[in-house]
Write a protein that holds these residues in place. Structure first.
Motif, PDB file in Angstrom:
ATOM      1  N   ILE A 117     -35.392 116.778  19.735  1.00 59.33           N
ATOM      2  CA  ILE A 117     -35.084 117.073  21.143  1.00 59.33           C
ATOM      3  C   ILE A 117     -34.774 115.795  21.923  1.00 59.33           C
ATOM      4  O   ILE A 117     -34.099 115.846  22.957  1.00 59.33           O
ATOM      5  CB  ILE A 117     -36.227 117.888  21.802  1.00 59.33           C
ATOM      6  CG1 ILE A 117     -35.722 118.652  23.025  1.00 59.33           C
ATOM      7  CG2 ILE A 117     -37.375 117.009  22.204  1.00 59.33           C
ATOM      8  CD1 ILE A 117     -34.900 119.837  22.701  1.00 59.33           C
ATOM      9  N   MET A 118     -35.244 114.657  21.439  1.00 53.97           N
ATOM     10  CA  MET A 118     -35.055 113.400  22.179  1.00 53.97           C
ATOM     11  C   MET A 118     -33.579 113.062  22.422  1.00 53.97           C
ATOM     12  O   MET A 118     -33.213 112.739  23.548  1.00 53.97           O
ATOM     13  CB  MET A 118     -35.779 112.246  21.476  1.00 53.97           C
ATOM     14  CG  MET A 118     -37.305 112.406  21.474  1.00 53.97           C
ATOM     15  SD  MET A 118     -38.023 112.745  23.103  1.00 53.97           S
ATOM     16  CE  MET A 118     -37.756 111.180  23.891  1.00 53.97           C
ATOM     17  N   PRO A 119     -32.695 113.117  21.410  1.00 55.19           N
ATOM     18  CA  PRO A 119     -31.290 112.808  21.703  1.00 55.19           C
ATOM     19  C   PRO A 119     -30.644 113.823  22.656  1.00 55.19           C
ATOM     20  O   PRO A 119     -29.777 113.463  23.454  1.00 55.19           O
ATOM     21  CB  PRO A 119     -30.598 112.831  20.336  1.00 55.19           C
ATOM     22  CG  PRO A 119     -31.614 113.164  19.332  1.00 55.19           C
ATOM     23  CD  PRO A 119     -32.934 113.308  19.991  1.00 55.19           C
ATOM     24  N   ILE A 120     -31.092 115.060  22.584  1.00 55.89           N
ATOM     25  CA  ILE A 120     -30.565 116.077  23.503  1.00 55.89           C
ATOM     26  C   ILE A 120     -31.041 115.774  24.916  1.00 55.89           C
ATOM     27  O   ILE A 120     -30.270 115.863  25.884  1.00 55.89           O
ATOM     28  CB  ILE A 120     -30.985 117.496  23.059  1.00 55.89           C
ATOM     29  CG1 ILE A 120     -30.386 117.809  21.688  1.00 55.89           C
ATOM     30  CG2 ILE A 120     -30.575 118.538  24.086  1.00 55.89           C
ATOM     31  CD1 ILE A 120     -30.926 119.063  21.040  1.00 55.89           C
ATOM     32  N   ALA A 121     -32.298 115.374  25.052  1.00 60.15           N
ATOM     33  CA  ALA A 121     -32.848 115.020  26.363  1.00 60.15           C
ATOM     34  C   ALA A 121     -32.121 113.807  26.933  1.00 60.15           C
ATOM     35  O   ALA A 121     -31.801 113.764  28.128  1.00 60.15           O
ATOM     36  CB  ALA A 121     -34.344 114.737  26.251  1.00 60.15           C
ATOM     37  N   ARG A 122     -31.845 112.817  26.077  1.00 58.97           N
ATOM     38  CA  ARG A 122     -31.111 111.635  26.547  1.00 58.97           C
ATOM     39  C   ARG A 122     -29.713 112.014  27.034  1.00 58.97           C
ATOM     40  O   ARG A 122     -29.249 111.538  28.069  1.00 58.97           O
ATOM     41  CB  ARG A 122     -31.021 110.587  25.442  1.00 58.97           C
ATOM     42  CG  ARG A 122     -32.241 109.709  25.346  1.00 58.97           C
ATOM     43  CD  ARG A 122     -32.003 108.499  24.459  1.00 58.97           C
ATOM     44  NE  ARG A 122     -31.745 108.851  23.063  1.00 58.97           N
ATOM     45  CZ  ARG A 122     -32.687 109.096  22.158  1.00 58.97           C
ATOM     46  NH1 ARG A 122     -33.943 109.053  22.492  1.00 58.97           N
ATOM     47  NH2 ARG A 122     -32.360 109.395  20.926  1.00 58.97           N
ATOM     48  N   ALA A 123     -29.034 112.898  26.296  1.00 58.82           N
ATOM     49  CA  ALA A 123     -27.687 113.325  26.690  1.00 58.82           C
ATOM     50  C   ALA A 123     -27.732 114.041  28.032  1.00 58.82           C
ATOM     51  O   ALA A 123     -26.878 113.825  28.899  1.00 58.82           O
ATOM     52  CB  ALA A 123     -27.076 114.226  25.626  1.00 58.82           C
ATOM     53  N   ALA A 124     -28.730 114.878  28.226  1.00 56.63           N
ATOM     54  CA  ALA A 124     -28.857 115.602  29.494  1.00 56.63           C
ATOM     55  C   ALA A 124     -29.186 114.643  30.632  1.00 56.63           C
ATOM     56  O   ALA A 124     -28.633 114.759  31.729  1.00 56.63           O
ATOM     57  CB  ALA A 124     -29.928 116.683  29.375  1.00 56.63           C
ATOM     58  N   ASP A 125     -30.078 113.681  30.378  1.00 55.48           N
ATOM     59  CA  ASP A 125     -30.431 112.703  31.411  1.00 55.48           C
ATOM     60  C   ASP A 125     -29.252 111.805  31.766  1.00 55.48           C
ATOM     61  O   ASP A 125     -29.043 111.463  32.927  1.00 55.48           O
ATOM     62  CB  ASP A 125     -31.625 111.850  30.973  1.00 55.48           C
ATOM     63  CG  ASP A 125     -32.944 112.595  31.054  1.00 55.48           C
ATOM     64  OD1 ASP A 125     -32.996 113.636  31.757  1.00 55.48           O
ATOM     65  OD2 ASP A 125     -33.910 112.146  30.411  1.00 55.48           O
ATOM     66  N   GLU A 126     -28.463 111.408  30.760  1.00 53.25           N
ATOM     67  CA  GLU A 126     -27.292 110.567  31.005  1.00 53.25           C
ATOM     68  C   GLU A 126     -26.264 111.289  31.854  1.00 53.25           C
ATOM     69  O   GLU A 126     -25.522 110.667  32.603  1.00 53.25           O
ATOM     70  CB  GLU A 126     -26.670 110.114  29.684  1.00 53.25           C
ATOM     71  CG  GLU A 126     -27.484 109.050  28.975  1.00 53.25           C
ATOM     72  CD  GLU A 126     -26.981 108.780  27.563  1.00 53.25           C
ATOM     73  OE1 GLU A 126     -25.914 109.325  27.171  1.00 53.25           O
ATOM     74  OE2 GLU A 126     -27.659 108.023  26.854  1.00 53.25           O
ATOM     75  N   ALA A 127     -26.204 112.595  31.738  1.00 55.65           N
ATOM     76  CA  ALA A 127     -25.263 113.365  32.551  1.00 55.65           C
ATOM     77  C   ALA A 127     -25.692 113.374  34.011  1.00 55.65           C
ATOM     78  O   ALA A 127     -24.895 113.679  34.890  1.00 55.65           O
ATOM     79  CB  ALA A 127     -25.158 114.792  32.023  1.00 55.65           C
ATOM     80  N   GLN A 128     -26.935 113.038  34.294  1.00 52.99           N
ATOM     81  CA  GLN A 128     -27.500 112.896  35.636  1.00 52.99           C
ATOM     82  C   GLN A 128     -27.431 114.170  36.473  1.00 52.99           C
ATOM     83  O   GLN A 128     -27.624 114.122  37.671  1.00 52.99           O
ATOM     84  CB  GLN A 128     -26.847 111.735  36.380  1.00 52.99           C
ATOM     85  CG  GLN A 128     -27.116 110.406  35.732  1.00 52.99           C
ATOM     86  CD  GLN A 128     -26.468 109.266  36.472  1.00 52.99           C
ATOM     87  OE1 GLN A 128     -25.805 109.451  37.478  1.00 52.99           O
ATOM     88  NE2 GLN A 128     -26.659 108.067  35.956  1.00 52.99           N
ATOM     89  N   THR A 129     -27.131 115.277  35.849  1.00 50.01           N
ATOM     90  CA  THR A 129     -27.164 116.530  36.594  1.00 50.01           C
ATOM     91  C   THR A 129     -28.290 117.422  36.095  1.00 50.01           C
ATOM     92  O   THR A 129     -28.597 118.428  36.710  1.00 50.01           O
ATOM     93  CB  THR A 129     -25.831 117.304  36.451  1.00 50.01           C
ATOM     94  OG1 THR A 129     -25.580 117.524  35.067  1.00 50.01           O
ATOM     95  CG2 THR A 129     -24.700 116.542  37.079  1.00 50.01           C
ATOM     96  N   VAL A 130     -28.860 117.016  34.971  1.00 52.81           N
ATOM     97  CA  VAL A 130     -29.934 117.798  34.387  1.00 52.81           C
ATOM     98  C   VAL A 130     -31.067 116.844  34.043  1.00 52.81           C
ATOM     99  O   VAL A 130     -30.845 115.807  33.433  1.00 52.81           O
ATOM    100  CB  VAL A 130     -29.458 118.509  33.082  1.00 52.81           C
ATOM    101  CG1 VAL A 130     -30.582 119.290  32.456  1.00 52.81           C
ATOM    102  CG2 VAL A 130     -28.252 119.382  33.359  1.00 52.81           C
TER     103      VAL A 130
END
Length: 181
Positions: free
Chosen positions: A128-141
């Motif tokens: 889940i960590m890489p998915i969480a990073r991708a979502a955080d990098e998008a700065q909308t989630v």
């Protein structure tokens, strides 16, 4: 022989176990459909994610997503069997014969099933960590991950193993009593 054929608690337990088994079957079916869709149409999934977060450069780690879905499939499968064992125990209680070796085995199996679910959380948290990073990098989630040991599930596991021993002992005592009569 049934002790109380219309026992509302047993009926509620039976219905809940069946509903949970149905929910696990639906979850498994959804994952069995989603996994190949994401696998074969991963570019479309990444594009949809980028559109959703309004960032054309956003990327979603498809391998991690598929891994999470595979773990989810394993978890719903384990829980399906957990609720099957529970339903079978409830049936023996309704028949008036809960202290039997079969129920001791079922309780032990339920303990192993819950322990397996807890152990599957470890690789799920890694994936889940890489998915969480991708979502955080998008700065909308903002994506929060657990990563903690579920002490409630660990306690349930211990209780199930202890109850299995109690049921084995109860069945042995009943057999001894029947042998002396």
């Amino acid at each position: 022989m049934s002790i109380r054929p219309k026992d509302p608690l047993l009926l509620a337990g039976k219905v809940m176990a069946l509903l949970m088994q149905a929910a696990m079957a639906i979850g498994a079916l959804a994952l069995l459909i989603a996994i190949p869709v994401v696998t074969f149409y991963h570019e479309d999934v990444i594009d949809a994610f980028a559109r959703e977060v309004n960032d054309p450069a956003a990327s979603l780690p498809i391998g991690a997503l598929i891994g999470i879905m595979l773990i989810g499939l394993a978890v719903v499968g384990l829980l399906f069997f957990f609720f099957d064992r529970l339903r079978r125990i409830i049936a023996t209680v309704g028949e008036g014969d809960p202290f039997q070796p079969g129920n001791a085995n079922r309780l032990s199996q339920m303990g192993w099933l819950i322990l397996s679910v807890q152990l599957l959380a470890v690789p799920a948290n890694w994936l889940i960590m890489p998915i969480a990073r991708a979502a955080d990098e998008a700065q909308t989630v903002h994506f929060a991950t657990g990563g903690k040991v579920d002490f409630g599930l660990l306690l349930l596991t211990i209780v199930l193993f202890i109850l299995a021993r109690v049921f084995r002992h109860g069945a042995a005592m009943r057999d001894d009593l029947e042998g002396t009569v």
